[in-house]
Write an enzyme that holds these catalytic residues in place. Structure first.
Site, PDB file in Angstrom:
ATOM      1  CB  ILE A 107     -14.096  -2.237   3.631  1.00 53.92           C
ATOM      2  CG1 ILE A 107     -13.730  -3.724   3.569  1.00 53.92           C
ATOM      3  CG2 ILE A 107     -14.838  -1.920   4.924  1.00 53.92           C
ATOM      4  CD1 ILE A 107     -12.750  -4.152   4.635  1.00 53.92           C
ATOM      5  CG  HIS A 109      -1.296  -9.378   6.463  1.00 51.30           C
ATOM      6  ND1 HIS A 109      -1.441  -8.093   6.921  1.00 51.30           N
ATOM      7  CD2 HIS A 109      -1.950  -9.420   5.281  1.00 51.30           C
ATOM      8  CE1 HIS A 109      -2.153  -7.388   6.067  1.00 51.30           C
ATOM      9  NE2 HIS A 109      -2.474  -8.174   5.047  1.00 51.30           N
ATOM     10  CB  THR A 116      -4.374  -4.228   6.390  1.00 53.34           C
ATOM     11  OG1 THR A 116      -5.489  -4.714   5.648  1.00 53.34           O
ATOM     12  CG2 THR A 116      -4.648  -4.381   7.878  1.00 53.34           C
ATOM     13  CG  HIS A 118      -6.334   1.174   6.781  1.00 53.15           C
ATOM     14  ND1 HIS A 118      -7.065   2.325   6.609  1.00 53.15           N
ATOM     15  CD2 HIS A 118      -6.627   0.381   5.715  1.00 53.15           C
ATOM     16  CE1 HIS A 118      -7.776   2.243   5.493  1.00 53.15           C
ATOM     17  NE2 HIS A 118      -7.517   1.074   4.928  1.00 53.15           N
TER      18      HIS A 118
END
EC number: 1.1.1.103
Length: 341
Positions: A264, A63, A40, A43
Site C-alpha cells: 500500500i 489478528h 498493521t 501501525h
C-alpha cells in the site's frame, strides 16, 4: 482476561484486564495459544495517520493467532471442543453481491478482527464459526499463528501461473519473502526479491530465493543479465508500497507481464502509464485472502514441503510483549511470535 489493548490515542500498547467476550449462536470461543505481530499492529502501536482514522479507542488488537475451541454457539456445526484453529480476520456481511456470489474476499462491508472489532491479543477470542479454519495435526502452532500473513503471500503469489516464469518480488518484508518462497516452491524459474534492508534480504536468502538484491548497492538490470534473462520479468509481486520499487518493476517487466499488488503506497503515486499501456501489462489489486481457497492452499503448501520456519525469528512470552514490538519496530526481525500459554 488479560488482553493487549490500544488504550490511549498515542504511541504504545497496554496490557489490560477485560471481560471474556460473549459467545453468540453462530460463534466459536477460542482460547488463544500463540499470536503473531503484524505490520498493521505496528501501525496501530505507532498511532500513525491511518490508525488515528481507523481504530476506536479502547480496542483489543491483533489478528494473527492459533488457539483451541473451548466454546461452541448453539447453531454451529462442524466443530468440537478441543479443535485447533486459526481464523480469517475479515468478517464479511454475507448479504452484498460479492458475498452472495461466493466472492467473500471482495465484500465491501468487511470488518477487521483487531481493527474494527476486538482482536486476538487476548486470552480468549470470539469469531463467527464461518471464519474459523481447522489446522491439520502436522502443522505446528508457530506456523499456524502466521497463517493470516502467509495467506496474503499465497493469494498474491498464486494470482498467476508461475511455472517456468521469471518473478520479481519488490519488498522483502515477511509477506514478500513468503510470497517469493511460494513462487519458487510451485515452479517459478528465477525468483528475484528486492529491498534495501540487508537483514530482511538475508532472511530471503535463507528461504532459497534465487537472488535477493539490495537495490541501493546493485543494479537490477545487471542481475537480470547475470541470470540470463533477456526479455524481462513475466510476473511482478509488488509487496513494498514504495513508489520507486513499483516504477522499477514497470521498467523491468516483459511485454504482456502480470503484476499483483499487495503493498500500500503511503500516498498518491504517479507512474508512467505509457509503460503499462504499450507493454500490455495486467495489474491486479490484492486484499486479504480468498475464503477459503487460499487457506486450503496454505495448508497444502506446508504439507508438500514448503519450509517457512526461517521467517519466524523471535519468540516471546506475552509478558514480554514490549520486547516483541521493539523487535518488529526495529526492522531487524521476521515474524515475531507471542506465546499465551
Amino acid at each position: 482476561m488479560k488482553a493487549l489493548s490500544k488504550l490511549k490515542a498515542e504511541e504504545g500498547i497496554w496490557m489490560t484486564d477485560v471481560p471474556v467476550p460473549e459467545l453468540g449462536h453462530n460463534d466459536l470461543l477460542i482460547k488463544i495459544r500463540k499470536t503473531a505481530i503484524c505490520g498493521t499492529d505496528v501501525h496501530i502501536y505507532n498511532w500513525d495517520e491511518w490508525s488515528q482514522k481507523t481504530i476506536p479507542v479502547p480496542m483489543v488488537v491483533g489478528h494473527e493467532y492459533v488457539g483451541e475451541v473451548v466454546g461452541i454457539g448453539q447453531e454451529v456445526k462442524g466443530f468440537k471442543i478441543g479443535d485447533r484453529v486459526s481464523g480469517e480476520g475479515h468478517i464479511t456481511c454475507g448479504h452484498c453481491r460479492n458475498c452472495r456470489g461466493g466472492r467473500t474476499h471482495l465484500c465491501r462491508n468487511t470488518i477487521g478482527v483487531g481493527v474494527n472489532r476486538p482482536g486476538c491479543f487476548a486470552e480468549y477470542l470470539v469469531i463467527p464459526a464461518f471464519n474459523a479454519f481447522k489446522i491439520p495435526d502436522n502443522i505446528s502452532d508457530d506456523l499456524a499463528s502466521i497463517f493470516d500473513p502467509f495467506g496474503n503471500a499465497v493469494h498474491t503469489a498464486l494470482s498467476f501461473d508461475l511455472v517456468g516464469e521469471d518473478v520479481l518480488v519488490s519488498g522483502a518484508g515477511p509477506i514478500g519473502i513468503m510470497a517469493a518462497a511460494v513462487a519458487k516452491h510451485v515452479g517459478a524459474r528465477n525468483v528475484v526479491i528486492t529491498d534495501v534492508n540487508e537483514y530482511r534480504l538475508e532472511l530471503a536468502r535463507k528461504m532459497g530465493i534465487t537472488r535477493a538484491v539490495n537495490v541501493a548497492k546493485e543494479n537490477l538490470n545487471d542481475v537480470m543479465a547475470e541470470l540470463g534473462m533477456t526479455e524481462g520479468f513475466d510476473v511482478g509481486l509488488e509487496m513494498s508500497g514504495a513508489p520507486p520499487a513499483f516504477r522499477t518493476m514497470l521498467d523491468t517487466m516483459n511485454h504482456g507481464g502480470r503484476i499483483a499488488m499487495l503493498g500500500i503506497p503511503p500516498s498518491d503515486m504517479s507512474i508512467d502509464w505509457t509503460k503499462v499501456i504499450f507493454k500490455g501489462l495486467f495489474i491486479k489489486g490484492i486484499y486479504g485472502r480468498e475464503m477459503f481457497e487460499t487457506w486450503y492452499k496454505m495448508a497444502a503448501l506446508i504439507q508438500s514441503g514448503l519450509d517457512l520456519s526461517p521467517i519466524i525469528t523471535h519468540r516471546f512470552s506475552i509478558d514480554d510483549f514490549q520486547k516483541g514490538f521493539d523487535a518488529m519496530c526495529s526492522g531487524q526481525s521476521g515474524k515475531v511470535i507471542l506465546s499465551w500459554d
